[in-house]
Design a protein around this motif. Structure first.
Motif, short mmCIF file in Angstrom:
data_model
loop_
_atom_site.label_atom_id
_atom_site.label_comp_id
_atom_site.label_asym_id
_atom_site.label_seq_id
_atom_site.Cartn_x
_atom_site.Cartn_y
_atom_site.Cartn_z
N LYS A 102 20.56 20.28 37.43
CA LYS A 102 21.95 20.16 37.89
C LYS A 102 22.61 21.50 37.65
CE LYS A 102 26.09 17.30 37.66
NZ LYS A 102 26.70 16.04 37.18
N PRO A 103 23.28 22.06 38.66
CA PRO A 103 23.82 23.41 38.51
C PRO A 103 25.00 23.51 37.55
CG PRO A 103 24.37 22.51 40.67
CD PRO A 103 23.43 21.55 40.02
N PHE A 104 25.79 22.46 37.48
CA PHE A 104 26.98 22.50 36.62
C PHE A 104 27.10 21.18 35.86
CE2 PHE A 104 28.20 26.31 38.70
CZ PHE A 104 27.98 26.13 40.06
N ALA A 105 26.72 21.20 34.60
CA ALA A 105 26.71 19.97 33.81
C ALA A 105 28.13 19.49 33.50
CB ALA A 105 25.94 20.19 32.51
N GLN A 106 28.30 18.18 33.46
CA GLN A 106 29.56 17.56 33.11
C GLN A 106 29.38 16.74 31.83
OE1 GLN A 106 32.34 18.25 34.99
NE2 GLN A 106 30.90 19.60 36.06
N GLU A 107 30.49 16.54 31.10
CA GLU A 107 30.39 15.79 29.85
C GLU A 107 29.83 14.40 30.07
OE1 GLU A 107 34.56 17.53 28.46
OE2 GLU A 107 33.66 16.26 26.91
N GLN A 148 7.62 14.89 28.35
CA GLN A 148 8.93 15.53 28.35
C GLN A 148 8.98 16.35 27.08
OE1 GLN A 148 10.89 11.44 29.69
NE2 GLN A 148 12.40 13.09 29.78
N PRO A 149 8.85 17.66 27.19
CA PRO A 149 8.67 18.48 26.00
C PRO A 149 9.88 18.59 25.10
CG PRO A 149 8.84 19.84 27.97
CD PRO A 149 8.77 18.43 28.43
N GLU A 150 11.06 18.31 25.64
CA GLU A 150 12.28 18.45 24.84
C GLU A 150 12.83 17.07 24.48
OE1 GLU A 150 13.66 22.21 27.60
OE2 GLU A 150 13.59 20.13 28.26
N LYS A 151 12.90 16.80 23.17
CA LYS A 151 13.52 15.55 22.73
C LYS A 151 15.04 15.64 22.85
CE LYS A 151 10.34 12.77 20.61
NZ LYS A 151 10.24 11.30 20.73
N LEU A 152 15.55 16.83 22.57
CA LEU A 152 17.00 17.05 22.56
C LEU A 152 17.31 18.28 23.40
CD1 LEU A 152 17.60 16.65 18.72
CD2 LEU A 152 18.03 14.92 20.46
N LEU A 153 18.41 18.20 24.16
CA LEU A 153 18.86 19.34 24.94
C LEU A 153 20.38 19.34 24.91
CD1 LEU A 153 18.05 21.68 26.81
CD2 LEU A 153 18.19 20.09 28.73
N SER A 154 20.94 20.48 24.54
CA SER A 154 22.38 20.59 24.43
C SER A 154 22.86 21.76 25.26
CB SER A 154 22.77 20.78 22.96
OG SER A 154 24.17 20.82 22.82
N VAL A 155 23.85 21.53 26.12
CA VAL A 155 24.43 22.58 26.95
C VAL A 155 25.93 22.44 26.92
CG1 VAL A 155 22.40 22.63 28.47
CG2 VAL A 155 24.38 21.22 29.08
N PHE A 156 26.62 23.48 27.40
CA PHE A 156 28.06 23.42 27.53
C PHE A 156 28.44 22.98 28.94
CE2 PHE A 156 29.60 24.74 23.52
CZ PHE A 156 28.68 25.63 23.00
N LYS A 157 29.58 22.35 29.02
CA LYS A 157 30.14 21.91 30.30
C LYS A 157 30.19 23.09 31.27
CE LYS A 157 34.46 20.14 32.24
NZ LYS A 157 35.83 19.67 31.90
N GLY A 158 29.72 22.83 32.50
CA GLY A 158 29.72 23.86 33.52
C GLY A 158 28.46 24.71 33.56
N PRO A 181 24.31 25.35 33.79
CA PRO A 181 23.20 24.67 34.47
C PRO A 181 22.34 23.94 33.45
CG PRO A 181 22.74 27.00 34.28
CD PRO A 181 24.15 26.81 33.78
N VAL A 182 21.72 22.88 33.91
CA VAL A 182 20.84 22.12 33.02
C VAL A 182 19.55 21.79 33.74
CG1 VAL A 182 21.84 19.88 33.67
CG2 VAL A 182 20.68 20.13 31.47
N GLU A 183 18.45 21.87 32.99
CA GLU A 183 17.14 21.51 33.52
C GLU A 183 16.40 20.69 32.48
OE1 GLU A 183 13.86 23.83 36.02
OE2 GLU A 183 13.78 24.40 33.91
N LEU A 184 16.03 19.48 32.84
CA LEU A 184 15.24 18.64 31.96
C LEU A 184 13.82 18.65 32.47
CD1 LEU A 184 18.28 17.26 32.22
CD2 LEU A 184 17.24 15.60 30.70
N LYS A 185 12.91 19.04 31.62
CA LYS A 185 11.53 19.25 32.04
C LYS A 185 10.70 17.96 31.98
CE LYS A 185 11.06 24.17 31.06
NZ LYS A 185 12.50 24.43 31.05
#
Lengths: 109, 114
Positions: free
Chosen positions: A74-79, A6-16, A18-22
Protein backbone atom coordinates in the motif's frame (compact mmCIF):
# COMPACT_ATOMS: atom_id res chain seq x y z
CA UNK A 1 3.30 -29.98 0.63
CA UNK A 2 2.20 -26.39 0.73
CA UNK A 3 3.77 -23.81 2.96
CA UNK A 4 3.41 -20.06 3.52
CA UNK A 5 6.06 -17.94 5.18
CA UNK A 6 5.58 -14.44 6.51
CA UNK A 7 9.02 -13.41 7.71
CA UNK A 8 7.90 -10.43 9.77
CA UNK A 9 5.84 -11.01 12.91
CA UNK A 10 5.64 -7.29 13.57
CA UNK A 11 5.76 -4.31 11.22
CA UNK A 12 5.47 -0.71 12.29
CA UNK A 13 5.22 2.29 9.96
CA UNK A 14 4.11 5.90 10.18
CA UNK A 15 0.91 7.19 8.67
CA UNK A 16 1.40 8.12 5.03
CA UNK A 17 4.44 5.89 4.59
CA UNK A 18 4.48 3.01 2.13
CA UNK A 19 3.99 -0.44 3.56
CA UNK A 20 4.88 -3.88 2.26
CA UNK A 21 3.97 -7.10 4.03
CA UNK A 22 6.03 -9.99 2.75
CA UNK A 23 4.72 -13.43 1.87
CA UNK A 24 6.62 -16.32 0.33
CA UNK A 25 5.14 -19.66 -0.51
CA UNK A 26 6.07 -23.19 -1.43
CA UNK A 27 3.78 -25.23 -3.66
CA UNK A 28 4.47 -27.68 -6.45
CA UNK A 29 1.50 -26.80 -8.65
CA UNK A 30 -0.30 -23.60 -9.59
CA UNK A 31 -1.35 -21.94 -6.37
CA UNK A 32 -4.09 -19.54 -5.52
CA UNK A 33 -2.97 -16.85 -3.10
CA UNK A 34 -4.96 -14.71 -0.71
CA UNK A 35 -4.55 -12.08 1.94
CA UNK A 36 -6.79 -12.17 5.00
CA UNK A 37 -7.03 -9.43 7.61
CA UNK A 38 -8.18 -9.39 11.21
CA UNK A 39 -8.87 -6.01 12.79
CA UNK A 40 -8.90 -5.72 16.56
CA UNK A 41 -11.87 -7.54 18.05
CA UNK A 42 -13.20 -8.50 14.63
CA UNK A 43 -13.41 -11.67 12.61
CA UNK A 44 -10.87 -12.88 10.12
CA UNK A 45 -11.94 -11.67 6.69
CA UNK A 46 -10.76 -11.92 3.12
CA UNK A 47 -8.90 -8.83 1.92
CA UNK A 48 -7.98 -9.82 -1.60
CA UNK A 49 -7.09 -12.73 -3.86
CA UNK A 50 -4.56 -12.78 -6.66
CA UNK A 51 -6.94 -14.04 -9.35
CA UNK A 52 -9.12 -10.96 -8.92
CA UNK A 53 -6.26 -8.53 -9.57
CA UNK A 54 -8.13 -5.96 -7.56
CA UNK A 55 -7.20 -3.22 -5.15
CA UNK A 56 -9.00 -3.30 -1.84
CA UNK A 57 -8.67 -0.40 0.62
CA UNK A 58 -5.68 0.75 -1.39
CA UNK A 59 -3.87 -2.58 -1.00
CA UNK A 60 -2.55 -4.57 -3.94
CA UNK A 61 -0.64 -7.83 -4.20
CA UNK A 62 1.10 -9.32 -7.21
CA UNK A 63 1.86 -12.98 -7.57
CA UNK A 64 5.50 -13.46 -8.55
CA UNK A 65 5.88 -17.10 -9.54
CA UNK A 66 9.60 -16.75 -10.17
CA UNK A 67 10.25 -15.57 -6.63
CA UNK A 68 7.28 -17.52 -5.20
CA UNK A 69 6.08 -14.40 -3.47
CA UNK A 70 2.81 -12.57 -2.96
CA UNK A 71 3.71 -9.41 -1.11
CA UNK A 72 0.97 -7.02 0.01
CA UNK A 73 1.58 -3.35 -0.67
CA UNK A 74 0.00 0.00 0.00
CA UNK A 75 1.60 3.30 -1.02
CA UNK A 76 0.25 5.38 1.84
CA UNK A 77 -0.59 3.61 5.09
CA UNK A 78 -3.49 4.79 7.24
CA UNK A 79 -4.00 4.31 10.97
CA UNK A 80 -7.07 2.18 10.28
CA UNK A 81 -4.85 -0.30 8.44
CA UNK A 82 -3.46 -1.44 11.78
CA UNK A 83 -4.40 -5.11 12.00
CA UNK A 84 -3.15 -8.67 11.74
CA UNK A 85 -2.55 -9.77 8.16
CA UNK A 86 -2.38 -13.39 7.04
CA UNK A 87 -1.18 -14.65 3.70
CA UNK A 88 -2.85 -17.90 2.59
CA UNK A 89 -2.45 -20.43 -0.21
CA UNK A 90 -4.54 -23.11 -1.79
CA UNK A 91 -4.18 -25.42 -4.72
CA UNK A 92 -6.51 -24.91 -7.67
CA UNK A 93 -9.86 -26.65 -7.77
CA UNK A 94 -10.57 -26.60 -4.09
CA UNK A 95 -8.38 -27.86 -1.32
CA UNK A 96 -7.23 -26.81 2.08
CA UNK A 97 -6.27 -23.19 2.70
CA UNK A 98 -2.83 -22.95 4.31
CA UNK A 99 -2.14 -19.80 6.30
CA UNK A 100 1.09 -18.10 7.21
CA UNK A 101 1.80 -17.10 10.78
CA UNK A 102 0.66 -13.55 10.25
CA UNK A 103 2.16 -10.06 10.43
CA UNK A 104 0.91 -7.54 12.95
CA UNK A 105 0.90 -4.16 11.22
CA UNK A 106 0.87 -1.02 13.33
CA UNK A 107 0.46 2.34 11.66
CA UNK A 108 1.56 5.12 13.96
CA UNK A 109 0.13 8.66 13.75
CA UNK B 1 -27.61 -11.98 7.92
CA UNK B 2 -25.95 -13.12 11.14
CA UNK B 3 -22.94 -14.60 9.40
CA UNK B 4 -21.25 -17.68 10.77
CA UNK B 5 -22.33 -18.11 14.37
CA UNK B 6 -20.19 -19.94 16.89
CA UNK B 7 -20.77 -20.72 20.52
CA UNK B 8 -19.56 -20.46 23.14
CA UNK B 9 -17.20 -17.49 22.70
CA UNK B 10 -15.03 -18.56 25.58
CA UNK B 11 -14.58 -21.83 27.45
CA UNK B 12 -12.33 -22.72 30.35
CA UNK B 13 -12.10 -26.36 31.36
CA UNK B 14 -9.83 -28.60 33.35
CA UNK B 15 -7.67 -31.08 31.51
CA UNK B 16 -9.22 -34.48 30.86
CA UNK B 17 -12.68 -32.93 30.68
CA UNK B 18 -14.76 -33.03 27.48
CA UNK B 19 -15.71 -29.90 25.56
CA UNK B 20 -17.86 -29.17 22.52
CA UNK B 21 -18.07 -26.26 20.12
CA UNK B 22 -21.01 -25.43 17.91
CA UNK B 23 -21.14 -23.71 14.53
CA UNK B 24 -24.04 -22.49 12.44
CA UNK B 25 -22.84 -21.58 8.93
CA UNK B 26 -24.34 -19.07 6.55
CA UNK B 27 -27.56 -20.36 5.04
CA UNK B 28 -26.92 -22.09 1.74
CA UNK B 29 -23.21 -22.59 2.31
CA UNK B 30 -22.46 -26.21 1.53
CA UNK B 31 -18.85 -26.23 2.67
CA UNK B 32 -17.96 -25.92 6.32
CA UNK B 33 -14.50 -25.79 7.88
CA UNK B 34 -13.09 -26.09 11.36
CA UNK B 35 -9.74 -24.42 11.94
CA UNK B 36 -7.57 -24.27 15.03
CA UNK B 37 -5.45 -21.21 15.71
CA UNK B 38 -2.72 -21.49 18.31
CA UNK B 39 -1.34 -18.35 19.90
CA UNK B 40 0.93 -16.51 17.49
CA UNK B 41 0.13 -18.84 14.61
CA UNK B 42 -2.10 -18.80 11.58
CA UNK B 43 -5.23 -20.95 11.44
CA UNK B 44 -4.75 -24.63 10.60
CA UNK B 45 -7.45 -26.76 9.03
CA UNK B 46 -8.85 -29.54 11.19
CA UNK B 47 -11.70 -30.75 9.01
CA UNK B 48 -13.69 -29.77 5.93
CA UNK B 49 -17.27 -30.81 5.20
CA UNK B 50 -19.08 -30.87 1.90
CA UNK B 51 -22.68 -31.02 3.06
CA UNK B 52 -22.74 -33.92 5.53
CA UNK B 53 -19.55 -35.57 4.29
CA UNK B 54 -16.16 -35.00 5.88
CA UNK B 55 -13.95 -34.74 2.80
CA UNK B 56 -10.70 -33.66 4.46
CA UNK B 57 -10.02 -34.69 8.04
CA UNK B 58 -6.38 -35.64 7.71
CA UNK B 59 -5.33 -33.00 10.24
CA UNK B 60 -7.91 -33.96 12.86
CA UNK B 61 -6.38 -35.78 15.87
CA UNK B 62 -8.87 -38.59 15.79
CA UNK B 63 -7.90 -40.10 19.09
CA UNK B 64 -9.53 -37.25 20.96
CA UNK B 65 -11.26 -35.02 18.42
CA UNK B 66 -14.52 -35.74 16.65
CA UNK B 67 -16.85 -33.70 14.53
CA UNK B 68 -20.22 -34.05 12.93
CA UNK B 69 -22.43 -32.12 10.60
CA UNK B 70 -25.84 -33.66 10.71
CA UNK B 71 -28.24 -32.66 7.94
CA UNK B 72 -25.46 -30.69 6.31
CA UNK B 73 -26.11 -27.51 8.28
CA UNK B 74 -24.89 -27.03 11.86
CA UNK B 75 -21.70 -28.64 13.01
CA UNK B 76 -20.23 -29.69 16.33
CA UNK B 77 -16.57 -30.21 17.15
CA UNK B 78 -15.77 -32.21 20.26
CA UNK B 79 -12.64 -32.87 22.26
CA UNK B 80 -12.57 -35.71 24.74
CA UNK B 81 -10.51 -35.67 26.84
CA UNK B 82 -8.99 -32.21 26.53
CA UNK B 83 -5.27 -31.68 27.06
CA UNK B 84 -3.34 -28.56 27.99
CA UNK B 85 -2.04 -28.29 24.43
CA UNK B 86 -5.57 -27.98 23.09
CA UNK B 87 -5.78 -24.40 24.35
CA UNK B 88 -6.39 -22.37 21.20
CA UNK B 89 -9.04 -20.50 19.24
CA UNK B 90 -11.31 -22.79 17.27
CA UNK B 91 -12.65 -21.13 14.15
CA UNK B 92 -15.52 -22.21 11.99
CA UNK B 93 -15.88 -20.95 8.43
CA UNK B 94 -18.26 -21.62 5.57
CA UNK B 95 -18.37 -21.05 1.84
CA UNK B 96 -20.76 -21.76 -1.02
CA UNK B 97 -18.49 -24.52 -2.25
CA UNK B 98 -14.97 -25.79 -1.84
CA UNK B 99 -13.86 -23.85 -4.92
CA UNK B 100 -15.29 -20.63 -3.57
CA UNK B 101 -12.61 -19.05 -1.45
CA UNK B 102 -14.86 -16.34 -0.16
CA UNK B 103 -14.73 -17.97 3.23
CA UNK B 104 -16.76 -16.33 5.96
CA UNK B 105 -15.28 -16.94 9.37
CA UNK B 106 -17.07 -17.01 12.69
CA UNK B 107 -15.82 -15.16 15.75
CA UNK B 108 -14.25 -18.32 17.11
CA UNK B 109 -14.28 -20.09 20.46
CA UNK B 110 -11.32 -19.41 22.71
CA UNK B 111 -10.59 -22.57 24.67
CA UNK B 112 -8.38 -22.55 27.74
CA UNK B 113 -7.47 -25.88 29.30
CA UNK B 114 -6.09 -25.62 32.83
Amino acid sequence: AQRVTQPEKLLSVFKGAPVELKCNYSYSGSPELFWYVQYSRQRLQLLLRHISRESIKGFTADLNKGETSFHLKKPFAQEEDSAMYYCALSGRGGSRLTFGEGTQLTVNP
Amino acid sequence: EAGVVQSPRYKIIEKKQPVAFWCNPISGHNTLYWYRQNLGQGPELLIRYENEEAVDDSQLPKDRFSAERLKGVDSTLKIQPAELGDSAVYLCASSLSSVDYGYTFGSGTRLTVV
